[in-house]
Design a protein around this motif. Sequence first.
Motif, PDB file in Angstrom:
ATOM      1  N   ILE A  49      40.271  44.700  49.302  1.00 38.37           N
ATOM      2  CA  ILE A  49      39.966  46.013  49.722  1.00 38.37           C
ATOM      3  C   ILE A  49      41.152  47.013  50.218  1.00 38.37           C
ATOM      4  O   ILE A  49      41.361  47.935  49.583  1.00 38.37           O
ATOM      5  CB  ILE A  49      38.991  45.971  50.875  1.00 38.37           C
ATOM      6  CG1 ILE A  49      37.650  45.145  50.453  1.00 38.37           C
ATOM      7  CG2 ILE A  49      38.614  47.412  51.569  1.00 38.37           C
ATOM      8  CD1 ILE A  49      36.781  45.104  51.818  1.00 38.37           C
ATOM      9  N   GLU A  50      42.027  46.109  50.650  1.00 39.53           N
ATOM     10  CA  GLU A  50      43.434  46.934  51.137  1.00 39.53           C
ATOM     11  C   GLU A  50      44.155  47.152  49.897  1.00 39.53           C
ATOM     12  O   GLU A  50      44.696  48.321  49.946  1.00 39.53           O
ATOM     13  CB  GLU A  50      44.254  45.977  52.115  1.00 39.53           C
ATOM     14  CG  GLU A  50      43.440  45.907  53.659  1.00 39.53           C
ATOM     15  CD  GLU A  50      44.213  44.948  54.254  1.00 39.53           C
ATOM     16  OE1 GLU A  50      45.425  44.556  54.023  1.00 39.53           O
ATOM     17  OE2 GLU A  50      43.920  44.884  55.645  1.00 39.53           O
ATOM     18  N   ALA A  71      30.380  48.516  50.094  1.00 38.07           N
ATOM     19  CA  ALA A  71      29.698  47.236  50.313  1.00 38.07           C
ATOM     20  C   ALA A  71      30.027  46.347  49.195  1.00 38.07           C
ATOM     21  O   ALA A  71      29.504  46.368  48.074  1.00 38.07           O
ATOM     22  CB  ALA A  71      28.052  47.456  50.218  1.00 38.07           C
ATOM     23  N   THR A  72      31.137  45.390  49.526  1.00 38.13           N
ATOM     24  CA  THR A  72      31.831  44.905  48.437  1.00 38.13           C
ATOM     25  C   THR A  72      31.477  43.294  48.547  1.00 38.13           C
ATOM     26  O   THR A  72      31.572  42.892  49.722  1.00 38.13           O
ATOM     27  CB  THR A  72      33.169  45.251  48.114  1.00 38.13           C
ATOM     28  OG1 THR A  72      33.949  44.319  47.131  1.00 38.13           O
ATOM     29  CG2 THR A  72      33.980  45.014  49.453  1.00 38.13           C
ATOM     30  N   ILE A 120      25.510  52.395  44.348  1.00 37.13           N
ATOM     31  CA  ILE A 120      25.989  52.386  42.917  1.00 37.13           C
ATOM     32  C   ILE A 120      26.514  50.798  42.588  1.00 37.13           C
ATOM     33  O   ILE A 120      27.664  50.360  43.346  1.00 37.13           O
ATOM     34  CB  ILE A 120      26.958  53.251  42.569  1.00 37.13           C
ATOM     35  CG1 ILE A 120      26.526  54.719  42.982  1.00 37.13           C
ATOM     36  CG2 ILE A 120      27.582  53.188  41.211  1.00 37.13           C
ATOM     37  CD1 ILE A 120      27.468  55.777  42.863  1.00 37.13           C
ATOM     38  N   GLU A 121      25.862  50.101  41.734  1.00 41.26           N
ATOM     39  CA  GLU A 121      26.457  48.873  41.433  1.00 41.26           C
ATOM     40  C   GLU A 121      26.750  48.586  39.993  1.00 41.26           C
ATOM     41  O   GLU A 121      26.339  49.420  38.977  1.00 41.26           O
ATOM     42  CB  GLU A 121      25.293  47.665  41.907  1.00 41.26           C
ATOM     43  CG  GLU A 121      25.452  47.351  43.201  1.00 41.26           C
ATOM     44  CD  GLU A 121      26.580  46.059  43.584  1.00 41.26           C
ATOM     45  OE1 GLU A 121      27.331  45.875  42.764  1.00 41.26           O
ATOM     46  OE2 GLU A 121      26.633  45.873  44.607  1.00 41.26           O
ATOM     47  N   ASP A 122      27.217  47.503  39.509  1.00 36.46           N
ATOM     48  CA  ASP A 122      27.770  47.033  38.306  1.00 36.46           C
ATOM     49  C   ASP A 122      27.320  45.902  37.925  1.00 36.46           C
ATOM     50  O   ASP A 122      27.090  45.455  36.607  1.00 36.46           O
ATOM     51  CB  ASP A 122      29.211  47.404  37.754  1.00 36.46           C
ATOM     52  CG  ASP A 122      29.950  46.240  38.376  1.00 36.46           C
ATOM     53  OD1 ASP A 122      29.941  46.013  39.880  1.00 36.46           O
ATOM     54  OD2 ASP A 122      30.900  45.659  37.680  1.00 36.46           O
ATOM     55  N   SER A 123      27.124  44.958  38.750  1.00 37.65           N
ATOM     56  CA  SER A 123      26.774  43.475  38.515  1.00 37.65           C
ATOM     57  C   SER A 123      25.300  43.281  38.747  1.00 37.65           C
ATOM     58  O   SER A 123      24.487  43.903  39.831  1.00 37.65           O
ATOM     59  CB  SER A 123      27.507  42.611  39.237  1.00 37.65           C
ATOM     60  OG  SER A 123      27.409  42.626  40.562  1.00 37.65           O
ATOM     61  N   LEU A 124      24.725  42.022  38.265  1.00 35.62           N
ATOM     62  CA  LEU A 124      23.245  41.748  38.474  1.00 35.62           C
ATOM     63  C   LEU A 124      23.287  41.279  39.893  1.00 35.62           C
ATOM     64  O   LEU A 124      22.280  41.466  40.725  1.00 35.62           O
ATOM     65  CB  LEU A 124      22.740  40.712  37.624  1.00 35.62           C
ATOM     66  CG  LEU A 124      21.500  39.994  37.626  1.00 35.62           C
ATOM     67  CD1 LEU A 124      20.393  41.136  37.765  1.00 35.62           C
ATOM     68  CD2 LEU A 124      21.244  38.922  36.719  1.00 35.62           C
ATOM     69  N   MET A 180      32.519  47.845  44.797  1.00 33.78           N
ATOM     70  CA  MET A 180      33.993  48.154  44.469  1.00 33.78           C
ATOM     71  C   MET A 180      34.561  47.784  43.104  1.00 33.78           C
ATOM     72  O   MET A 180      34.681  48.534  42.553  1.00 33.78           O
ATOM     73  CB  MET A 180      34.952  47.540  45.634  1.00 33.78           C
ATOM     74  CG  MET A 180      36.321  48.015  45.606  1.00 33.78           C
ATOM     75  SD  MET A 180      37.401  47.620  46.862  1.00 33.78           S
ATOM     76  CE  MET A 180      37.501  45.645  46.690  1.00 33.78           C
ATOM     77  N   ASP A 181      34.389  46.487  42.969  1.00 32.62           N
ATOM     78  CA  ASP A 181      34.967  45.906  41.755  1.00 32.62           C
ATOM     79  C   ASP A 181      34.080  46.116  40.459  1.00 32.62           C
ATOM     80  O   ASP A 181      32.857  45.765  40.534  1.00 32.62           O
ATOM     81  CB  ASP A 181      35.194  44.364  41.631  1.00 32.62           C
ATOM     82  CG  ASP A 181      36.475  44.073  42.781  1.00 32.62           C
ATOM     83  OD1 ASP A 181      37.307  44.180  42.564  1.00 32.62           O
ATOM     84  OD2 ASP A 181      35.576  43.482  44.015  1.00 32.62           O
TER      85      ASP A 181
END
Length: 218
Positions: free
Chosen positions: A117-118, A109-110, A166-170, A10-11
Motif C-alpha cells: 500500500i505504501e 479495501a485491499t 470497484i473490484e477486478d478479481s473473482l 487496489m491491485d
Amino acid sequence: MKVEAVIFDMDGVIIDSEGFWQRAQIEVLAEQGIAITAEECERFTKGKRIDDIARLWCERYSLSISSPQAEEQIVTLVCAAIRREGVAMNGLEQALRSFRAAGYRLALATSSCKQIIEAVFDRLKLWDWFDVVCSADDELFGKPHPAVYSKVLHKLGLEAGECRVIEDSLNGFTAAQRAGIKTFVVAPDYDDAKFAAAFGRYASLRELVDALEPEQVY
C-alpha cells in the motif's frame, strides 16, 4: 438508501500491478527450481492475500523455504517493481476526481499488505485521496472472505447499501458480494460469466465514469 462512499480494490483497479505479482511469484519459485506460469498465478492467486499466496505455493510444491520466507521475497520484489515502474490504471485520476466532486467518500479495501500500500500510494501520490484505508492483512481471513469490507464499512460508519465497490478479481468480487455491497467489476475479463451478478461491468475506470452519470451510478 443514499450512497455515500466508493470503495476501491487496489491491485488491478488502482495500479497496473498484476504483472508484478506474477513476475515475483515466478522468480521466487524459479529460485526453488519450480517453473510456474503467469496463467497459473492468475488462476490460483489473483486477489488473494500474500500469506495465502505463499502458503499455496509452499504446500503445492513442498518448497525448501518457509511460507513467511516466500512471502517476504515476493513482497520485496513487488514493492521494488511498483516503486520503479508502477503506473495507474486507465482512468484512475478521472474516477477519483469525479467521485470526489460528486461528494462521495473514498475508501480502500485491499488484500495487499501495508508495504505494498505504501509503495503504491507513494508512487501514485494517493495519500490525500482516501478517507479510509484497510488491508486484509489485518484480518483473520483474506478475500474472498468479506472481513476487509466489513472493516471498511465499520470505519466509514456506513451500511453496505450506502457504498459501492470497484473490484477486478473473482476473490475480491466474492468478498464484496458476501459483505452485501453492490459491486462494479472493472477488468479485462469483465464480461466473463463469473461476474454476471455485478452491479455493472466495464473494461476500465474511464469507461465506468464515462458510461454513467454520478446520480445513476450511485
